[in-house]
Design an enzyme around this catalytic site. Structure first.
Site, PDB file in Angstrom:
ATOM      1  N   GLU A 101       0.829  -1.199   0.000  1.00 56.55           N
ATOM      2  CA  GLU A 101       0.000   0.000   0.000  1.00 56.55           C
ATOM      3  C   GLU A 101       0.867   1.254   0.000  1.00 56.55           C
ATOM      4  OE1 GLU A 101      -3.115   0.749  -0.914  1.00 56.55           O
ATOM      5  OE2 GLU A 101      -4.107  -0.170   0.809  1.00 56.55           O
ATOM      6  N   ASP A 153       1.310   4.260  -2.887  1.00 55.43           N
ATOM      7  CA  ASP A 153       1.093   5.672  -2.571  1.00 55.43           C
ATOM      8  C   ASP A 153       2.273   6.530  -3.012  1.00 55.43           C
ATOM      9  OD1 ASP A 153      -1.282   4.929  -1.437  1.00 55.43           O
ATOM     10  OD2 ASP A 153      -0.640   5.182   0.639  1.00 55.43           O
ATOM     11  N   SER A 182      -6.966   2.833  -3.741  1.00 60.84           N
ATOM     12  CA  SER A 182      -5.654   3.132  -3.177  1.00 60.84           C
ATOM     13  C   SER A 182      -4.709   3.713  -4.207  1.00 60.84           C
ATOM     14  CB  SER A 182      -5.034   1.860  -2.582  1.00 60.84           C
ATOM     15  OG  SER A 182      -5.797   1.380  -1.514  1.00 60.84           O
TER      16      SER A 182
END
Length: 629
Positions: free
Chosen positions: A281, A285, A549
């Protein structure tokens, strides 16, 4: 600014009177409660807590946050942290009073966050139970172990007027990475990245493809790369910075070799041995936001995920530093977690939703843009933690699927990033042909429908409810920027949450019907793994990845470009996005997120539609020319 919360508690609202909508649901029944193993926490056990303090003038803070986003004399006249503290935060005397009382109660006072909204303390379980009137229990619920407070938390009267909430007492119900699944129709094996990455097709998209689809290239054409801007990432998992640099190099994105800075919050965390625990994750990002704004610096705020204080503390640190101009987060948990905690048979506290909001409001006042993924569980956010299908057991319970949204995207001071599916065509081994002719709201309902109609059905339980998060908050009121917007809805009727551990469904809580709450998402972009992206984690390249995400950090990166163009911060994007409407976004009129369909105007599947970055940037520049100082 109508950001204040619905102050009534939700746990004891009127009982639901209609069957729950959605696949795989079951009605409430009079069965035995979920199996819980519990034991008292020893009174001498150490407990670390964060005491969250209330804004001094909350209504004035809300009004100010609206004013700085409204064209006029105060437009974009953001405050520094020191100015925010002086006007809206607890005073030095307030801080001294709280510290004195906590010390008398047996606590050792640690860090006072510079924004004056949080104080970290350590003490014992005995001191905590005596101070706040709760009983700390160590529980195993649904195969997870942790500590939860039982009983009603009561703040000592001498500081009750100053304390918003208490974090750190719950280590059982915690946020998760919001990326749920890779592509359903592809067999993807991570492998070492080659010398160069080629995008341009579904499943292999790169930041440059996002730029092509969503109007970023005209911004690049004016020479903007995000130079001078700082991107912030809030995360609960550490990562290897080399992965980001390798990704940018392989994708042909020139960047500085020292652009990433990490900030440990609450001690930070080590890189986990399993990237599925959240490292991936963080990789997404950083790679996506930094790939879209290659000239920007990146500041990654890394907190552990041990208690319900760590996540909020990461934002307190981000706001207190006030270095990041634009921030995104791809972690969250169901809003419903703050209303009740299934399986533990205890009420939860919405006070921490208020604590989140206070720090988000500070960030808006300081001009820090904030983006949050709306989740990958469609209109039924709870299915991520408790599926709607399967044989219920104590270790693997089955829940119904009430309409619900994710936190912190539910907060009105955040831009909620939703998802779409870009056009694609796939020939499946079964003989079915999958086609998406034009960009549509993302859920895997189209996979279910098309394969079923062609006689090669894929089981519903393997697809439901994967899709972009959207719906209506049951807690936060409809904000000013959504008032009068066609398509804004209220909460659904007849919604409640049940959990079945093998003895029949047990109702956990009811949700309010017809509540005029904050609607999600705000803006969207491609998120379906079937039309997804490439990224690198632990040196391995993975294709056909997706989820909201990706979208939140992409919006984050685009905002860094706007910061350079403006020569200053953008602040909360929602006001201008809703004001521009179809001029700042492209309406999406197809697809669904299982519960809501893409229709003309605003909808809870894609919000206003997909981003048109150049149009929004142009509007920001026009406003600066008119009202800038």
């Amino acid at each position: 600014m109508a950001f204040r919360t619905m102050r009534r508690r939700l746990l004891f609202t009127t009982a639901a009177t209609a069957a729950i909508m959605g696949a795989g649901v079951c009605g409430a029944g009079a069965a035995t409660p979920a199996a819980v193993q519990a034991q008292d926490v020893a009174i001498g056990d150490p407990v670390a807590q964060t005491i969250y303090l209330s804004l001094r003038k909350p209504d004035e803070a809300e009004a100010f946050a609206r004013k700085v986003q409204t064209p006029g004399a105060n437009y974009h006249q953001f405050l520094s942290r020191a100015e925010f503290v002086k006007r809206f935060a607890p005073t030095d005397a307030d801080i001294a009073r709280v510290k004195s009382v906590l010390t008398q109660l047996g606590y050792t006072v640690g860090l006072v966050f510079p924004n004056h909204l949080a104080i970290q303390v350590t003490g014992t379980a005995g001191a905590t139970q005596a101070a706040f009137g709760v009983k700390l229990k160590r529980m195993t619920v649904d195969g997870r172990s942790g500590v939860v407070p039982t009983g009603t938390l009561t703040v000592p009267a001498s500081i009750r007027d100053l304390v918003r909430g208490v974090g750190g007492l719950n280590s059982l119900h915690l946020p998760r990475p919001l990326k749920v699944k890779a592509a359903a129709l592809q067999t993807v094996t991570p492998h070492a990245a080659g010398a160069a990455l080629t995008g341009g097709q579904p499943g292999y998209y790169l930041p440059k493809d996002f730029a092509d689809h969503y109007g970023v290239n005209p911004i690049y054409a004016n020479g903007y790369t995000g130079k001078g801007a700082t991107i912030g990432i809030v995360t609960l998992a550490n990562f290897d910075q080399a992965d980001a640099y390798d990704f940018w190099q392989s994708a042909g994105i020139p960047t500085a070799k020292d652009r990433i800075t990490t900030v440990d919050v609450d001690g930070g965390t080590e890189i986990a041995p399993d990237p599925n625990l959240g490292e991936g994750e963080t990789d997404i990002d950083v790679e996506e936001s930094g790939g879209l704004a290659p000239g920007a610096k990146i500041r990654v705020y890394i907190a552990p995920n041990n208690t319900n204080a760590n996540f909020i503390d990461a934002f307190e640190a981000t706001a207190s530093e006030n270095i990041a101009d634009t921030v995104s987060v791809s972690w969250g948990q169901p809003e419903l977690d703050y209303f009740a905690q299934p399986g533990a048979n205890i009420p939860a506290s919405t006070d921490l939703l208020d604590a989140f909001h206070d720090v988000f409001l500070e960030m808006a006042i300081q001009g820090q843009s904030l983006y949050a993924a709306t989740g990958d569980s469609g209109a039924f956010d709870t299915v991520r933690g408790c599926p709607a299908f399967g044989t219920p057991t104590a270790q693997d319970p089955v829940c119904n699927a009430p309409y619900s949204v994710d936190s912190p995207a539910n907060d009105p001071a955040i831009t909620g990033a939703g998802g779409t599916t870009l056009p694609l065509s796939l020939n499946l081994r079964s003989g079915a042909k999958l086609t998406v002719a034009s960009e549509q709201a993302w859920s895997w309902n189209y996979i279910y429908q098309q394969t079923r109609d062609q006689g090669h059905p894929i089981a519903l339980e393997s697809l439901f409810a994967t899709g972009d998060g959207g719906g209506v908050s049951s807690y936060f009121k409809k904000p000013y920027y959504q008032k009068g917007v066609r398509g804004i809805t209220v909460t659904q009727a007849g919604q409640y949450l049940t959990e079945d551990t093998g003895s029949g469904p047990v109702k956990q809580l009811d949700l309010p019907a017809g509540f005029a709450g904050r609607n999600l998402p705000d803006l969207s972009a491609n998120a379906d793994p079937e039309s997804g992206y490439q990224f690198i984690s632990e040196g391995q390249l993975t294709t056909f990845e997706g989820g909201t995400s990706f979208v939140a950090p992409q919006f984050n990166g685009v905002t860094a470009l706007a910061v350079e163009a403006l020569g200053g911060r953008v602040g909360l994007l929602n006001a201008i996005a809703y004001d521009l409407g179809p001029d700042g976004s492209t309406d999406i009129k197809g697809g669904d997120n299982w519960g809501y369909s893409g229709i003309a105007g605003y909808d809870n599947a894609t919000g206003l539609g997909v981003l048109n970055a150049s149009n929004i940037a142009n509007r920001l520049l026009q406003l600066k020319a008119t009202y800038g100082k």
